[in-house]
Design a protein around this motif. Structure first.
Motif, PDB file in Angstrom:
ATOM      1  N   VAL A  34      33.734  57.480  53.132  1.00 39.98           N
ATOM      2  CA  VAL A  34      33.092  57.600  54.417  1.00 39.98           C
ATOM      3  C   VAL A  34      32.551  58.945  53.497  1.00 39.98           C
ATOM      4  O   VAL A  34      32.381  60.225  52.071  1.00 39.98           O
ATOM      5  N   ARG A  35      31.179  58.830  53.342  1.00 42.84           N
ATOM      6  CA  ARG A  35      30.061  60.332  52.347  1.00 42.84           C
ATOM      7  C   ARG A  35      29.896  61.361  52.657  1.00 42.84           C
ATOM      8  O   ARG A  35      28.909  61.321  54.221  1.00 42.84           O
ATOM      9  N   ILE A  36      30.953  62.782  52.467  1.00 44.99           N
ATOM     10  CA  ILE A  36      30.432  64.008  53.077  1.00 44.99           C
ATOM     11  C   ILE A  36      29.650  64.722  52.279  1.00 44.99           C
ATOM     12  O   ILE A  36      30.205  64.895  51.097  1.00 44.99           O
ATOM     13  N   LEU A  37      28.899  65.829  52.899  1.00 45.56           N
ATOM     14  CA  LEU A  37      28.362  66.669  51.704  1.00 45.56           C
ATOM     15  C   LEU A  37      28.438  67.948  52.799  1.00 45.56           C
ATOM     16  O   LEU A  37      28.332  67.730  53.271  1.00 45.56           O
ATOM     17  N   SER A  38      28.295  69.152  52.041  1.00 47.21           N
ATOM     18  CA  SER A  38      28.764  70.337  52.476  1.00 47.21           C
ATOM     19  C   SER A  38      27.919  71.013  50.757  1.00 47.21           C
ATOM     20  O   SER A  38      27.667  71.345  49.893  1.00 47.21           O
ATOM     21  N   ILE A  39      26.640  71.973  51.843  1.00 51.81           N
ATOM     22  CA  ILE A  39      25.834  72.864  50.994  1.00 51.81           C
ATOM     23  C   ILE A  39      25.650  73.989  51.421  1.00 51.81           C
ATOM     24  O   ILE A  39      26.117  74.696  52.720  1.00 51.81           O
ATOM     25  N   GLY A  40      25.764  74.989  50.404  1.00 51.53           N
ATOM     26  CA  GLY A  40      25.551  76.404  50.706  1.00 51.53           C
ATOM     27  C   GLY A  40      25.760  77.559  49.862  1.00 51.53           C
ATOM     28  O   GLY A  40      26.481  77.416  48.434  1.00 51.53           O
ATOM     29  N   ASN A  41      25.510  79.232  49.604  1.00 51.27           N
ATOM     30  CA  ASN A  41      25.636  79.409  48.649  1.00 51.27           C
ATOM     31  C   ASN A  41      26.015  81.478  49.327  1.00 51.27           C
ATOM     32  O   ASN A  41      26.862  82.096  48.631  1.00 51.27           O
ATOM     33  N   ASP A  42      26.006  81.011  50.346  1.00 54.19           N
ATOM     34  CA  ASP A  42      25.931  82.593  50.956  1.00 54.19           C
ATOM     35  C   ASP A  42      27.240  82.369  50.615  1.00 54.19           C
ATOM     36  O   ASP A  42      28.391  81.864  51.125  1.00 54.19           O
ATOM     37  N   PRO A  43      27.842  83.656  50.776  1.00 53.85           N
ATOM     38  CA  PRO A  43      29.142  83.895  50.681  1.00 53.85           C
ATOM     39  C   PRO A  43      30.365  83.730  52.195  1.00 53.85           C
ATOM     40  O   PRO A  43      31.118  84.030  51.654  1.00 53.85           O
ATOM     41  N   HIS A  44      29.622  83.321  52.691  1.00 56.44           N
ATOM     42  CA  HIS A  44      30.312  83.141  54.571  1.00 56.44           C
ATOM     43  C   HIS A  44      31.182  81.792  54.597  1.00 56.44           C
ATOM     44  O   HIS A  44      31.565  81.276  55.184  1.00 56.44           O
ATOM     45  N   ARG A  45      30.391  80.343  53.494  1.00 56.01           N
ATOM     46  CA  ARG A  45      30.978  79.193  52.759  1.00 56.01           C
ATOM     47  C   ARG A  45      32.198  79.404  53.298  1.00 56.01           C
ATOM     48  O   ARG A  45      33.706  79.874  52.539  1.00 56.01           O
ATOM     49  N   ASP A  46      33.258  78.867  53.617  1.00 61.31           N
ATOM     50  CA  ASP A  46      34.267  78.711  53.712  1.00 61.31           C
ATOM     51  C   ASP A  46      34.928  77.190  52.926  1.00 61.31           C
ATOM     52  O   ASP A  46      35.546  76.260  52.915  1.00 61.31           O
ATOM     53  N   TRP A  47      35.139  78.024  51.661  1.00 61.47           N
ATOM     54  CA  TRP A  47      35.503  76.137  50.863  1.00 61.47           C
ATOM     55  C   TRP A  47      36.875  76.116  50.499  1.00 61.47           C
ATOM     56  O   TRP A  47      37.416  74.726  50.825  1.00 61.47           O
ATOM     57  N   GLN A  48      37.741  76.959  50.960  1.00 60.14           N
ATOM     58  CA  GLN A  48      38.889  77.087  50.748  1.00 60.14           C
ATOM     59  C   GLN A  48      39.470  75.933  51.570  1.00 60.14           C
ATOM     60  O   GLN A  48      40.271  74.767  51.279  1.00 60.14           O
ATOM     61  N   ILE A  49      39.302  76.050  52.826  1.00 65.82           N
ATOM     62  CA  ILE A  49      40.177  75.342  54.541  1.00 65.82           C
ATOM     63  C   ILE A  49      38.638  73.967  54.176  1.00 65.82           C
ATOM     64  O   ILE A  49      39.931  72.964  54.269  1.00 65.82           O
ATOM     65  N   LEU A  50      37.857  73.657  53.377  1.00 70.08           N
ATOM     66  CA  LEU A  50      36.464  72.195  53.375  1.00 70.08           C
ATOM     67  C   LEU A  50      37.879  71.712  52.271  1.00 70.08           C
ATOM     68  O   LEU A  50      37.563  70.689  53.227  1.00 70.08           O
ATOM     69  N   ILE A  51      38.302  72.129  51.395  1.00 70.91           N
ATOM     70  CA  ILE A  51      39.126  71.506  50.415  1.00 70.91           C
ATOM     71  C   ILE A  51      39.762  71.024  50.476  1.00 70.91           C
ATOM     72  O   ILE A  51      40.541  69.755  50.305  1.00 70.91           O
ATOM     73  N   GLN A  52      40.549  72.154  51.192  1.00 69.86           N
ATOM     74  CA  GLN A  52      42.095  72.188  51.819  1.00 69.86           C
ATOM     75  C   GLN A  52      41.843  70.620  52.490  1.00 69.86           C
ATOM     76  O   GLN A  52      43.202  70.084  53.161  1.00 69.86           O
ATOM     77  N   SER A  53      40.809  70.437  53.581  1.00 67.05           N
ATOM     78  CA  SER A  53      41.311  69.135  54.430  1.00 67.05           C
ATOM     79  C   SER A  53      40.978  67.670  54.449  1.00 67.05           C
ATOM     80  O   SER A  53      41.072  67.160  54.801  1.00 67.05           O
ATOM     81  N   VAL A  54      39.662  67.793  52.691  1.00 66.11           N
ATOM     82  CA  VAL A  54      39.269  66.439  52.343  1.00 66.11           C
ATOM     83  C   VAL A  54      39.909  66.442  51.842  1.00 66.11           C
ATOM     84  O   VAL A  54      40.459  64.871  51.135  1.00 66.11           O
ATOM     85  N   LYS A  55      40.998  67.294  50.848  1.00 66.33           N
ATOM     86  CA  LYS A  55      41.388  66.496  49.262  1.00 66.33           C
ATOM     87  C   LYS A  55      42.413  65.706  49.188  1.00 66.33           C
ATOM     88  O   LYS A  55      42.262  64.877  48.531  1.00 66.33           O
ATOM     89  N   ASP A  56      43.327  65.280  50.467  1.00 65.84           N
ATOM     90  CA  ASP A  56      44.182  64.073  50.690  1.00 65.84           C
ATOM     91  C   ASP A  56      43.364  62.988  51.387  1.00 65.84           C
ATOM     92  O   ASP A  56      44.672  62.899  52.460  1.00 65.84           O
ATOM     93  N   LEU A  57      42.013  62.994  51.473  1.00 66.25           N
ATOM     94  CA  LEU A  57      41.735  62.408  52.415  1.00 66.25           C
ATOM     95  C   LEU A  57      40.751  60.981  51.159  1.00 66.25           C
ATOM     96  O   LEU A  57      40.166  60.967  51.099  1.00 66.25           O
TER      97      LEU A  57
END
Length: 221
Positions: A34-57
């Motif tokens: 599945v192709r998932i895209l996440s975009i953003g540069n402002d400080p309120h993007r939660d990259w930690q939870i994003l990575i945690q959610s997808v890294k083992d899929l």
């Protein structure tokens, strides 16, 4: 603002983008992975939870388009890729690649993520997004797949749900695009409302200081 300042007029002016050209709805079968895209540069993007959610899929490939994330953070994950996008054509290519747009956002007061939500809607792509920062003032649950903030299991559930149901994914995208088509969220509407309020402010005559009071004055903002 209306709660904090009940005697002062407050106006909500929705942000908007160019909607002159709406893309055809992206009715493609889900890819594997599945192709998932996440975009953003402002400080309120939660990259930690994003990575945690997808890294083992293993059946998901995530592309993150951001200048704020260090590629070293992703070096141990084969299914996550970092993009540094510098042109509109590269941004459009990233959107065209994606099956799903995924926005994980921290609590904020400035509608973080609204530009990406609107761009995805214009391009006919379904979006999963944290229910935070006032974004439901723009889109409903019928138009965006909203999820609780900071919950990895809910993110994984949302990905699995949309990946397994093409019709649901297309339906969300179609309704979000129809919301943009109304014109209420266009850049023209955004500029027009600012112009209307500016004219009103310029025409307003304040009550003289000697006779003004909380009940009698008529502040615009």
């Amino acid at each position: 603002a209306r709660t904090l300042f009940p005697h002062i007029r407050s106006e909500f002016i929705p942000f908007g983008i160019n909607v002159d050209e709406l893309a055809p709805l992206k009715k493609e079968k889900i890819h594997h992975p599945v192709r998932i895209l996440s975009i953003g540069n402002d400080p309120h993007r939660d990259w930690q939870i994003l990575i945690q959610s997808v890294k083992d899929l293993p059946d998901c490939h995530l592309k993150i388009a951001s200048w704020k994330l260090n590629k070293e953070v992703l070096k141990d994950y084969n299914n996550i890729e970092l993009l540094h996008i510098s042109t509109d054509s590269k941004l459009l290519s990233a959107y065209e690649w994606a099956d799903i747009i995924l926005l994980t956002i921290k609590p904020n007061l400035h509608a973080s993520g609204i530009t990406v939500l609107q761009e995805a809607a214009v391009l006919g792509i379904a979006t999963i997004c944290s229910d935070i920062g006032g974004l439901k003032a723009y889109f409903s649950d019928e138009e965006v797949y909203f999820i609780p903030h900071g919950d990895a299991s809910e993110i994984q559930k949302a990905i699995a749900t949309l990946a397994a149901d093409d019709q649901l994914r297309w339906r969300l995208a179609a309704r979000a695009q129809a919301r943009m088509r109304t014109g209420d969220l266009s850049s023209r509407s955004y500029a027009r409302r600012h112009a209307e309020l500016s004219r009103e402010l310029l025409a307003w005559e304040p009550v003289p200081a000697a006779s003004s009071n909380v009940a009698g004055s008529r502040p615009i903002f």
